[in-house]
Scaffold this motif. Structure first.
Motif, PDB file in Angstrom:
ATOM      1  N   LEU A  93       0.839  -1.200   0.000  1.00 33.33           N
ATOM      2  CA  LEU A  93       0.000   0.000   0.000  1.00 33.33           C
ATOM      3  C   LEU A  93       0.874   1.250   0.000  1.00 33.33           C
ATOM      4  CD1 LEU A  93      -2.717  -0.993   2.639  1.00 33.33           C
ATOM      5  CD2 LEU A  93      -2.978  -0.882   0.147  1.00 33.33           C
ATOM      6  N   SER A  94       0.590   2.155  -0.915  1.00 30.64           N
ATOM      7  CA  SER A  94       1.366   3.386  -0.994  1.00 30.64           C
ATOM      8  C   SER A  94       0.476   4.469  -1.610  1.00 30.64           C
ATOM      9  CB  SER A  94       2.620   3.144  -1.842  1.00 30.64           C
ATOM     10  OG  SER A  94       3.394   4.311  -1.899  1.00 30.64           O
ATOM     11  N   PRO A  95      -0.388   5.088  -0.785  1.00 30.36           N
ATOM     12  CA  PRO A  95      -1.356   6.055  -1.303  1.00 30.36           C
ATOM     13  C   PRO A  95      -0.721   7.170  -2.133  1.00 30.36           C
ATOM     14  CG  PRO A  95      -1.731   5.607   1.029  1.00 30.36           C
ATOM     15  CD  PRO A  95      -0.452   4.938   0.665  1.00 30.36           C
ATOM     16  N   LEU A  96       0.494   7.590  -1.749  1.00 29.56           N
ATOM     17  CA  LEU A  96       1.156   8.677  -2.486  1.00 29.56           C
ATOM     18  C   LEU A  96       1.463   8.277  -3.922  1.00 29.56           C
ATOM     19  CD1 LEU A  96       3.624  10.188   0.143  1.00 29.56           C
ATOM     20  CD2 LEU A  96       1.457  11.139  -0.695  1.00 29.56           C
ATOM     21  N   ASP A  97       1.694   6.964  -4.133  1.00 32.49           N
ATOM     22  CA  ASP A  97       1.958   6.479  -5.491  1.00 32.49           C
ATOM     23  C   ASP A  97       0.690   5.954  -6.150  1.00 32.49           C
ATOM     24  OD1 ASP A  97       4.752   6.932  -5.212  1.00 32.49           O
ATOM     25  OD2 ASP A  97       4.868   5.112  -3.994  1.00 32.49           O
ATOM     26  N   GLY A  98      -0.441   6.181  -5.497  1.00 35.11           N
ATOM     27  CA  GLY A  98      -1.717   5.741  -6.063  1.00 35.11           C
ATOM     28  C   GLY A  98      -1.957   4.244  -5.934  1.00 35.11           C
ATOM     29  N   ILE A  99      -1.249   3.581  -5.002  1.00 30.80           N
ATOM     30  CA  ILE A  99      -1.454   2.139  -4.827  1.00 30.80           C
ATOM     31  C   ILE A  99      -2.316   1.900  -3.587  1.00 30.80           C
ATOM     32  CG2 ILE A  99      -0.357  -0.126  -4.533  1.00 30.80           C
ATOM     33  CD1 ILE A  99       2.134   1.096  -5.885  1.00 30.80           C
ATOM     34  N   GLY A 100      -3.575   1.578  -3.838  1.00 28.26           N
ATOM     35  CA  GLY A 100      -4.508   1.274  -2.768  1.00 28.26           C
ATOM     36  C   GLY A 100      -4.809  -0.212  -2.748  1.00 28.26           C
ATOM     37  N   PRO A 101      -5.690  -0.659  -1.851  1.00 33.14           N
ATOM     38  CA  PRO A 101      -6.015  -2.087  -1.726  1.00 33.14           C
ATOM     39  C   PRO A 101      -6.499  -2.712  -3.036  1.00 33.14           C
ATOM     40  CG  PRO A 101      -7.000  -0.825   0.055  1.00 33.14           C
ATOM     41  CD  PRO A 101      -6.419   0.162  -0.886  1.00 33.14           C
ATOM     42  N   ASP A 102      -7.204  -1.922  -3.863  1.00 30.49           N
ATOM     43  CA  ASP A 102      -7.742  -2.489  -5.108  1.00 30.49           C
ATOM     44  C   ASP A 102      -6.653  -2.788  -6.137  1.00 30.49           C
ATOM     45  OD1 ASP A 102     -10.192  -2.289  -3.991  1.00 30.49           O
ATOM     46  OD2 ASP A 102     -10.761  -0.436  -5.044  1.00 30.49           O
ATOM     47  N   GLN A 103      -5.494  -2.140  -5.977  1.00 28.34           N
ATOM     48  CA  GLN A 103      -4.407  -2.387  -6.930  1.00 28.34           C
ATOM     49  C   GLN A 103      -3.597  -3.632  -6.526  1.00 28.34           C
ATOM     50  OE1 GLN A 103      -5.071   1.101  -6.256  1.00 28.34           O
ATOM     51  NE2 GLN A 103      -6.123   0.841  -8.210  1.00 28.34           N
ATOM     52  N   LEU A 104      -3.847  -4.142  -5.331  1.00 25.62           N
ATOM     53  CA  LEU A 104      -3.076  -5.294  -4.847  1.00 25.62           C
ATOM     54  C   LEU A 104      -3.955  -6.539  -4.776  1.00 25.62           C
ATOM     55  CD1 LEU A 104      -1.200  -3.488  -1.921  1.00 25.62           C
ATOM     56  CD2 LEU A 104      -0.389  -3.865  -4.256  1.00 25.62           C
ATOM     57  N   ASN A 105      -3.306  -7.701  -4.687  1.00 31.83           N
ATOM     58  CA  ASN A 105      -4.052  -8.971  -4.623  1.00 31.83           C
ATOM     59  C   ASN A 105      -4.477  -9.261  -3.184  1.00 31.83           C
ATOM     60  OD1 ASN A 105      -3.552  -9.462  -7.417  1.00 31.83           O
ATOM     61  ND2 ASN A 105      -1.482 -10.120  -6.877  1.00 31.83           N
ATOM     62  N   ILE A 106      -5.303  -8.375  -2.624  1.00 28.88           N
ATOM     63  CA  ILE A 106      -5.713  -8.545  -1.233  1.00 28.88           C
ATOM     64  C   ILE A 106      -7.032  -9.315  -1.119  1.00 28.88           C
ATOM     65  CG2 ILE A 106      -6.452  -7.316   0.864  1.00 28.88           C
ATOM     66  CD1 ILE A 106      -4.290  -5.262   0.316  1.00 28.88           C
ATOM     67  N   SER A 107      -7.973  -9.069  -2.051  1.00 27.91           N
ATOM     68  CA  SER A 107      -9.253  -9.777  -1.937  1.00 27.91           C
ATOM     69  C   SER A 107      -9.070 -11.281  -2.154  1.00 27.91           C
ATOM     70  CB  SER A 107     -10.284  -9.209  -2.908  1.00 27.91           C
ATOM     71  OG  SER A 107      -9.827  -9.356  -4.225  1.00 27.91           O
ATOM     72  N   THR A 108      -8.146 -11.661  -3.055  1.00 26.97           N
ATOM     73  CA  THR A 108      -7.910 -13.100  -3.260  1.00 26.97           C
ATOM     74  C   THR A 108      -7.237 -13.698  -2.019  1.00 26.97           C
ATOM     75  OG1 THR A 108      -5.911 -12.485  -4.479  1.00 26.97           O
ATOM     76  CG2 THR A 108      -7.809 -13.128  -5.787  1.00 26.97           C
ATOM     77  N   LEU A 109      -6.451 -12.875  -1.315  1.00 29.57           N
ATOM     78  CA  LEU A 109      -5.818 -13.361  -0.082  1.00 29.57           C
ATOM     79  C   LEU A 109      -6.890 -13.633   0.976  1.00 29.57           C
ATOM     80  CD1 LEU A 109      -3.341 -13.977   1.672  1.00 29.57           C
ATOM     81  CD2 LEU A 109      -3.222 -11.548   2.242  1.00 29.57           C
ATOM     82  N   TYR A 110      -7.865 -12.740   1.037  1.00 25.43           N
ATOM     83  CA  TYR A 110      -8.956 -12.916   2.005  1.00 25.43           C
ATOM     84  C   TYR A 110      -9.683 -14.237   1.729  1.00 25.43           C
ATOM     85  CZ  TYR A 110     -13.204 -12.150   4.684  1.00 25.43           C
ATOM     86  OH  TYR A 110     -14.241 -12.303   5.566  1.00 25.43           O
ATOM     87  N   HIS A 111      -9.966 -14.522   0.460  1.00 22.65           N
ATOM     88  CA  HIS A 111     -10.666 -15.762   0.117  1.00 22.65           C
ATOM     89  C   HIS A 111      -9.832 -16.991   0.469  1.00 22.65           C
ATOM     90  CE1 HIS A 111     -14.139 -13.874  -1.486  1.00 22.65           C
ATOM     91  NE2 HIS A 111     -13.417 -13.112  -2.288  1.00 22.65           N
ATOM     92  N   ARG A 112      -8.514 -16.868   0.297  1.00 21.14           N
ATOM     93  CA  ARG A 112      -7.653 -18.002   0.653  1.00 21.14           C
ATOM     94  C   ARG A 112      -7.609 -18.177   2.169  1.00 21.14           C
ATOM     95  NH1 ARG A 112      -1.896 -17.875  -2.013  1.00 21.14           N
ATOM     96  NH2 ARG A 112      -1.896 -20.035  -1.321  1.00 21.14           N
ATOM     97  N   ALA A 113      -7.580 -17.054   2.894  1.00 16.89           N
ATOM     98  CA  ALA A 113      -7.518 -17.117   4.358  1.00 16.89           C
ATOM     99  C   ALA A 113      -8.799 -17.735   4.923  1.00 16.89           C
ATOM    100  CB  ALA A 113      -7.297 -15.720   4.929  1.00 16.89           C
TER     101      ALA A 113
END
Ligand SMILES: [Zn+2]
Length: 209
Positions: free
Chosen positions: A112-132
């Protein structure tokens, strides 16, 4: 740089697009290829084209793979209860090279790096949640950069999976092996003291290494 051949010039220009390769180094590589047998050069270019054309991302962990499910995810000998969460393929290579980890991975594709425009939607976080959420998963090992962004990402993910019965751990951060105490930065030294280990653990780790 002035070339007497347009073909050489084109090849040099392509090589010099690679990271850390200047025009002079590119020319050295091109002249080297020119000395090789044609078959060897074809094998070289074919390996690169095949890699680029055929590589896919594992549908489960997002690692680069030759098949839909990568070698690590499809290996029945790997421990499916543990998922090591990393930023990129380079981290997978680093952890695999230790030979100390036998679980699975999940590549976020960054942190996550809001200053560079990288929010949760730009990362593979939702697939991690499903795996968890999967019953097999018992522990998420967060192996992210020891930076503010890395810590923010760890806290964000921990919050996301708070309703699931998974344990969240982070890799230990401290004084590097062979490092001298007086040269460690204050943050590292502070963490090392806060996360100190009983001498039993210390001796066991020493024997293994
Ligand atoms: Zn995989």
């Amino acid at each position: 740089m002035v070339f007497s051949s347009k073909l050489i010039e084109d090849a040099v220009n392509e090589f010099s697009k690679l990271p850390g390769i200047g025009k002079k180094t590119a020319l050295r590589m091109v002249l080297h290829l020119l000395k090789l047998e044609k078959e060897n050069v074809h094998a070289f270019t074919k390996a690169i084209s095949d890699m680029r054309d055929s590589i896919v991302f594992c549908k489960q962990c997002h690692n680069v793979s030759d098949t839909l499910l990568c070698d690590i995810c499809s290996n029945p000998a790997r421990d499916k209860t543990q998922i090591c969460v990393v930023e990129s393929i380079r981290d997978v290579i680093a952890v695999e090279s230790t030979g100390q980890y036998n679980g699975l991975y999940h590549l976020l594709g960054g942190i996550l790096s809001p200053l560079d425009g990288i929010g949760p939607d730009q990362l593979n976080i939702s697939t991690l949640y499903h795996r968890a959420k999967n019953n097999d998963t018992q522990e998420l090992i967060m192996a992210l950069s020891p930076t503010i962004e890395g810590d923010t990402t760890v806290y964000y993910i921990a919050k996301q999976v708070a309703d699931l019965p998974v344990k969240i751990t982070t890799i230990a951060r401290g004084i590097s092996f062979g490092g001298e105490l007086e040269y460690a930065d204050e943050m590292t030294l502070a963490r090392s003291i806060a996360k100190r280990l009983p001498i039993d653990n210390y001796v066991t780790l020493g024997k293994n290494s």
